[in-house]
Design a protein around this motif. Structure first.
Motif, PDB file in Angstrom:
ATOM      1  N   ARG A  85      -1.771   0.033   3.065  1.00  0.00           N
ATOM      2  CA  ARG A  85      -0.953   0.377   4.237  1.00  0.00           C
ATOM      3  C   ARG A  85      -0.650  -0.841   5.093  1.00  0.00           C
ATOM      4  O   ARG A  85       0.325  -0.847   5.840  1.00  0.00           O
ATOM      5  CB  ARG A  85      -1.668   1.431   5.102  1.00  0.00           C
ATOM      6  CG  ARG A  85      -1.992   2.743   4.406  1.00  0.00           C
ATOM      7  CD  ARG A  85      -2.521   3.790   5.388  1.00  0.00           C
ATOM      8  NE  ARG A  85      -3.730   3.371   6.086  1.00  0.00           N
ATOM      9  CZ  ARG A  85      -4.967   3.574   5.639  1.00  0.00           C
ATOM     10  NH1 ARG A  85      -5.162   4.194   4.490  1.00  0.00           N
ATOM     11  NH2 ARG A  85      -6.013   3.172   6.345  1.00  0.00           N
ATOM     12  N   ASN A  86      -1.492  -1.845   5.006  1.00  0.00           N
ATOM     13  CA  ASN A  86      -1.350  -3.048   5.855  1.00  0.00           C
ATOM     14  C   ASN A  86      -1.451  -4.311   4.997  1.00  0.00           C
ATOM     15  O   ASN A  86      -2.404  -5.092   5.121  1.00  0.00           O
ATOM     16  CB  ASN A  86      -2.453  -3.074   6.916  1.00  0.00           C
ATOM     17  CG  ASN A  86      -2.428  -1.852   7.816  1.00  0.00           C
ATOM     18  OD1 ASN A  86      -1.684  -1.808   8.796  1.00  0.00           O
ATOM     19  ND2 ASN A  86      -3.205  -0.856   7.471  1.00  0.00           N
ATOM     20  N   PRO A  87      -0.472  -4.540   4.119  1.00  0.00           N
ATOM     21  CA  PRO A  87      -0.603  -5.653   3.165  1.00  0.00           C
ATOM     22  C   PRO A  87      -0.720  -7.022   3.831  1.00  0.00           C
ATOM     23  O   PRO A  87      -1.269  -7.942   3.226  1.00  0.00           O
ATOM     24  CB  PRO A  87       0.667  -5.544   2.304  1.00  0.00           C
ATOM     25  CG  PRO A  87       1.550  -4.548   2.973  1.00  0.00           C
ATOM     26  CD  PRO A  87       0.730  -3.737   3.916  1.00  0.00           C
ATOM     27  N   ALA A  88      -0.260  -7.118   5.078  1.00  0.00           N
ATOM     28  CA  ALA A  88      -0.365  -8.422   5.754  1.00  0.00           C
ATOM     29  C   ALA A  88      -1.825  -8.843   5.931  1.00  0.00           C
ATOM     30  O   ALA A  88      -2.122 -10.038   6.072  1.00  0.00           O
ATOM     31  CB  ALA A  88       0.338  -8.373   7.108  1.00  0.00           C
ATOM     32  N   ASP A  89      -2.741  -7.870   5.941  1.00  0.00           N
ATOM     33  CA  ASP A  89      -4.162  -8.205   6.131  1.00  0.00           C
ATOM     34  C   ASP A  89      -4.862  -8.605   4.830  1.00  0.00           C
ATOM     35  O   ASP A  89      -6.072  -8.902   4.846  1.00  0.00           O
ATOM     36  CB  ASP A  89      -4.905  -7.039   6.803  1.00  0.00           C
ATOM     37  CG  ASP A  89      -4.646  -7.026   8.309  1.00  0.00           C
ATOM     38  OD1 ASP A  89      -4.115  -8.034   8.828  1.00  0.00           O
ATOM     39  OD2 ASP A  89      -4.962  -6.021   8.960  1.00  0.00           O
TER      40      ASP A  89
END
Ligand code: URA
Length: 215
Positions: free
Chosen positions: A191-195
């Motif tokens: 859900r939060n690929p930037a992390d």
């Protein structure tokens, strides 16, 4: 390079004289993972048994130097009886294989609870209490050098902490004497690929630790 095992036994970071697992697992007599699985049996110790297809015990090398601990089985895991085999599991497998240069069979993978909570809700405290002795015993039997705690629920349960995962991750902690690195759950990363880059930083610390570069 990480050695999955060291010939003739393993170098351990855990002191041999202290028995960090004395209490709640003392009632479990299993001498190996197969015996522990047998001790769990067709478990009815909490209400999660009602909706499960399979008990998802754990998988991997019984002498792994590295263990991953997640929250509990999702739908795919419940159907297949193996942890981390769905989409989040594929991401974890990529971290292990592409990121760490290991095979899934080199590490050990388990969850805090072994049956799928309905609608993937968080396990309730009494469900965790019923199941946690088995995770503790698994960790006691595998005796990994490093545990990677995946996500808020698993990490907060292992560390008995309410501190947000965003604060815990990336720093070394101890679980009964074993080094524990908290990181984000692979499902969160979907859900939060930037992390993903933060998880990679955490995993690099684990690689360094297992390569003996910190000694
Ligand atoms: N999420 C978990 O925490 N564990 C699994 O086995 C699968 C998804």
């Amino acid at each position: 390079m990480i050695q999955p095992m060291v010939a003739g036994g393993r170098q351990r970071l855990v002191s041999a004289d202290a028995d960090p697992f004395a209490e709640p697992v003392a009632t479990l007599s299993a001498r190996n993972l197969d015996e522990l699985r047998a001790e769990i049996g067709d478990c009815r110790r909490c209400r999660l048994c009602a909706g499960r297809s399979h008990i998802v015990f754990g998988v991997g090398n019984p002498r792994a130097r590295l263990m991953f601990v997640g929250e509990g089985p999702g739908r795919d895991e419940d159907l297949q009886g193996e942890p981390f085999v769905g989409r989040a599991g594929q991401l974890l497998t990529d971290i292990i294989t592409k990121g760490m240069g290991l095979k899934r069979e080199d590490v050990y993978i388990a969850n805090v609870v072994k049956c799928r909570p309905p609608e993937n809700r968080n396990p309730e405290p009494d469900e965790v209490a019923a199941c946690e002795p088995f995770l503790k015993k698994q960790i006691d039997l595998v005796r990994p050098e490093v545990i990677v705690g995946l996500g808020k629920f698993a990490v907060q349960t292992l560390l008995q902490s309410k501190t947000p995962i965003s604060k815990l991750r990336g720093n070394w902690h101890r679980y009964h004497g074993i080094k524990l690195m908290p990181t984000f759950h692979p499902a969160y990363l979907l859900r939060n690929p930037a992390d993903k880059k933060l998880v990679w930083e955490d995993i690099k610390k684990v690689i360094k630790e297992l390569s003996g570069e910190n000694t």
